[in-house]
Design a protein around this motif. Structure first.
Motif, PDB file in Angstrom:
ATOM      1  N   GLY A  85       0.818  -1.200   0.000  1.00 44.14           N
ATOM      2  CA  GLY A  85       0.000   0.000   0.000  1.00 44.14           C
ATOM      3  C   GLY A  85       0.849   1.245   0.000  1.00 44.14           C
ATOM      4  O   GLY A  85       2.053   1.207  -0.232  1.00 44.14           O
ATOM      5  N   ALA A  86       0.220   2.358   0.299  1.00 45.25           N
ATOM      6  CA  ALA A  86       0.947   3.622   0.303  1.00 45.25           C
ATOM      7  C   ALA A  86       1.928   3.708   1.460  1.00 45.25           C
ATOM      8  O   ALA A  86       3.048   4.188   1.305  1.00 45.25           O
ATOM      9  N   GLY A  87       1.504   3.238   2.649  1.00 47.05           N
ATOM     10  CA  GLY A  87       2.342   3.426   3.825  1.00 47.05           C
ATOM     11  C   GLY A  87       2.819   2.160   4.492  1.00 47.05           C
ATOM     12  O   GLY A  87       3.677   2.206   5.365  1.00 47.05           O
ATOM     13  N   THR A  88       2.268   0.997   4.111  1.00 47.48           N
ATOM     14  CA  THR A  88       2.637  -0.254   4.772  1.00 47.48           C
ATOM     15  C   THR A  88       2.786  -1.365   3.745  1.00 47.48           C
ATOM     16  O   THR A  88       2.263  -1.292   2.632  1.00 47.48           O
ATOM     17  N   PHE A  89       3.503  -2.405   4.150  1.00 44.73           N
ATOM     18  CA  PHE A  89       3.605  -3.612   3.340  1.00 44.73           C
ATOM     19  C   PHE A  89       3.311  -4.810   4.227  1.00 44.73           C
ATOM     20  O   PHE A  89       3.813  -4.908   5.350  1.00 44.73           O
ATOM     21  N   ASP A  90       2.485  -5.735   3.706  1.00 40.81           N
ATOM     22  CA  ASP A  90       2.159  -6.963   4.421  1.00 40.81           C
ATOM     23  C   ASP A  90       2.350  -8.156   3.499  1.00 40.81           C
ATOM     24  O   ASP A  90       1.919  -8.131   2.333  1.00 40.81           O
TER      25      ASP A  90
END
Length: 741
Positions: free
Chosen positions: A178-183
């Motif tokens: 995403g814009a601010g996180t990675f999972d």
């Protein structure tokens, strides 16, 4: 609420929010906001206190940039923010966006029609963050929602849409950038048709914004040399005009990044310089590799952590930033599986949540503590515990852990369903952290540059958390000879020490980004003074020091990691304060670093705190008390910039956006050790602060044992030896020996 009526699914994201409505007759479509399914998650506080959201917020930011918060989701763990001249609850910022969703849903639904609401959350979120999001939804006027894990929703969407065929027992890997996180998550299809999370991990501060930052940093290396004053106005704006220009710069960076996903050349128009700088896709991909390589490593580690036989037949890319072609290319090379790239990756999670079975929903708040599992059979007589009554486990003591970051009988701290039992052995990972290959949340290696690319500098928070001054600690005794190996210790039944020893592992939260203190090397191994202390404690428990399992503990999530049982201890530059002691317990101090100043090697004016000229800008890390302590030391106010990490401050210093960094000496020593940029420490350290070992509150037997252990390793010389092997290589000032209380 009745599922037979309208159903609303909301994916509240860092950059954008997506909402999908399902009609009673089964029709499904996304809600539109100003003609688009993507609602900006940004907010802006007006003079009268009104909170604007979406395009209204981004428009208002041009005239009121000091009231603008572009990414409230990143701040959800904080209670309040200062925006302009007002202190605003973060939950109210989130609620403002969700209220816009509620209004639009009410407009398109029939009046009075009963319905239900679903919210999607990262699989890595624990009960605290889930409960905060639910509270914000209720504040927004939505019915109390149910929660679905984002990777489960993504897999459910693809199966329901006919794009993916997964038999019972089959596995799917979800790469969510995403814009601010990675999972990174591996899910398994259950016999009932749903999905369960086997392993999940993520990078809580890595996403598309870092790719924007890579572009800004790239052009800044050219423009800052040409006109450093003008570039500094963009990276460290002091007035509203410059803040508007800075916001426009980052918006241009986002547009250029999106363009480079479709074309071979993108253009980034730079305000104040009034020129458009071309960037080729090849150059952009070189910059993006720094970020994307780390996400692929996390994905690989999550796959391996899922265990033998859990290799996915399919890899799915979701999240707006996953559109970058290089992400799919790198994943294909690493996993040997061609990823599925969805047409609209931003919509997959919100629509898929509508297909998640009720039994696969997540609890909204903290779950009750599970019963402790039975302890293993008694040890042989030669290793039995000393005679006497066992020490009872204090209330809230977690049961033995069987996963890197969570007790086995409770749901993982992410809130995802617990893995189903497996009789297969984990896949060993050559050269990786020992926690890789263990079912649960992985702790992958992360290849890091010595100084990271610039973070979102202009949008960093300018508020600094105020903490009470700690006690005046005095020094301890001299170091003695290092003792030889010790026999395996014995502990009373019911104690945390016995639990950890029986499990054969301990999970410790540490910094991953501070060379010399707590640093994850490119090969996955850990190094630094805090790491050495952790290994000594593991050894005193009778555990293999090389087998410590590590979890990254940033300055904003240490209390949460302990409260959720995600770690057993936190040893991560954790200053003991009375405020923090309300939530967690501390053993120590084990280190007394003073506050220092770091400057560029060519700096000649600033030679210590007293020499800082008026108007020179000092960088501090958000959430630390270093600005207030330095101003108290000098008796005057300073021009400061607060950024999210020491690495962001280092990048700003390198690009001449700031003139010095102030912080804990041990952290600044790490910047000197880990950078070729030519930094140096100036002046003597002042105002020493006590670093403590964080543990769960009310575990008195464990606290007593840790206190005695610290005293022992200080007295016999192991403490000093650890310091000399790490920080002592770069800091020529003799350390203060702490007196453990």
């Amino acid at each position: 609420m009745a599922d037979g009526g309208f159903r609303l699914s909301v994916d509240y994201g860092t950059s954008h929010t997506v909402a999908v409505m399902r009609w009673p007759d089964g029709r499904t479509r996304p809600l539109l906001f100003d003609g688009s399914p993507l609602l900006s998650s940004a907010t802006c506080v007006e003079d009268g206190g009104t909170i604007l959201s979406g395009q209204d917020a981004t428009g208002a930011a041009r005239r009121r940039p000091h009231g603008f918060e572009p990414y409230p989701k990143r701040r959800l763990g904080e209670s309040t923010l200062w925006l302009g001249d007002r202190e605003v609850a973060v939950s109210s910022l989130v609620a403002a966006t969700l209220a816009r969703v509620a209004d639009e849903a009410a407009r398109v639904a029939r009046p009075g029609e009963p319905g239900s609401v679903l919210l999607t959350v990262p699989a890595t979120w624990g009960p605290t963050l889930r409960a905060l999001l639910v509270a914000a939804a209720v504040e927004a006027g939505l019915p109390e929602p149910r929660l679905a894990a984002e990777p489960v929703a993504a897999a459910s969407y693809l199966v329901g849409a006919g794009e993916l065929a997964v038999p019972a027992g089959g596995h799917v890997a979800i790469y969510d950038l995403g814009a601010g996180t990675f999972d990174a998550t591996v899910v398994r299809r259950t016999a009932t048709g749903g999905f369960t999370v086997l392993a999940t991990d993520g990078l809580s501060q890595t996403g598309g914004l870092d790719l924007d930052a890579a572009l800004v940093g790239h052009i800044g290396r050219v423009l800052a040399d040409r006109d450093p004053v003008r570039w500094r106005r963009l990276t460290a704006p002091d007035d509203d005009a410059d803040r508007r220009a800075a916001l426009a710069l980052w918006d241009e960076a986002r547009r250029a990044k999106e363009s480079l996903s479709r074309t071979s050349v993108g253009y980034l128009h730079v305000p104040l310089f009034d020129e458009s700088v071309p960037v080729g896709r090849e150059e952009f991909e070189r910059l993006a590799r720094v970020v994307l390589d780390r996400t692929v490593e996390v994905m690989i580690a999550a796959v391996r952590s899922a265990g033998t036989g859990a290799e996915p037949a399919t890899v799915v890319l979701v999240g707006g930033a996953s559109r970058i072609p290089l992400a799919a290319t790198l994943l294909h090379r690493a996993l040997g599986v061609a990823p599925i790239v969805t047409e609209q990756p931003e919509l997959v999670v919100a629509e898929g949540a509508l297909a998640v079975p009720p039994d696969d929903m997540l609890p909204a708040g903290p779950a009750p503590a599970p019963p402790a599992p039975p302890l293993p059979a008694p040890l042989p007589p030669a290793a039995t515990a000393p005679t006497g009554p066992p020490v009872p486990a204090p209330a809230g003591t977690p049961p033995p852990a069987s996963m890197p970051t969570a007790p086995p009988t409770s749901p993982p701290p992410t809130g995802s369903p617990a893995p189903e039992p497996s009789t297969s052995a984990p896949v060993p990972v050559p050269g990786a952290d020992p926690s890789a290959g263990v079912p649960g949340r992985s702790a992958p290696s992360r290849a890091r540059g010595r100084v990271l690319l610039a973070g979102v500098l202009v949008l960093a928070v300018l508020a600094v958390a105020v903490v009470l001054r700690p006690w005046d600690w005095s020094g301890g005794g001299d170091a003695g000879p290092t003792p030889g190996s010790q026999p395996t210790p014995t502990f009373a039944d019911g104690t945390t020490m016995r639990r950890l020893q029986a499990a054969g592992r301990i999970v410790i939260g540490s910094r991953f980004d501070l060379p010399g203190t707590g640093y994850r090397e490119p090969d996955g191994t850990m190094s630094g003074f805090d790491v050495e202390i952790a290994r000594l404690i593991a050894s005193e428990l009778g555990l293999d020091p090389a087998g410590v399992q590590w979890t990254e503990a940033s300055s904003t999530d240490r209390e949460q990691l302990l409260e959720q049982g995600a770690v057993d201890l936190v040893i991560a530059t954790y200053t003991i304060t009375e405020t923090r002691a309300h939530r967690v317990a501390f053993a120590g101090p084990y280190h007394l670093p003073g506050q220092q100043l770091l400057v560029r090697a060519d700096e000649t004016t600033i030679t210590g705190p007293e020499s800082i000229p008026t108007g020179r800008r000092i960088c501090t890390v958000t959430g630390t008390p270093h600005r207030s302590r330095l101003e108290e030391q000098l008796g005057r106010s300073l021009a400061t910039t607060s950024l999210g990490s020491y690495q962001e401050c280092a990048e700003a210093l390198l690009m001449r956006g700031v003139d010095a960094i102030t912080g804990d000496g041990s952290a600044l020593v790490g910047l000197v050790a880990g950078s070729d940029a030519g930094f140096r420490l100036v002046g003597r350290a002042f105002d020493p602060q006590p670093y403590g070992i964080g543990l769960r509150k009310d575990d008195e037997p464990f606290h007593v044992w840790l206190t005695e252990t610290l005293r022992r390793i200080i007295a016999d010389g192991r403490w000093r030896a650890a310091w000399r092997r790490t920080l002592g290589q770069y800091d020529k000032q003799e350390p203060t020996i702490p007196e453990v209380r």
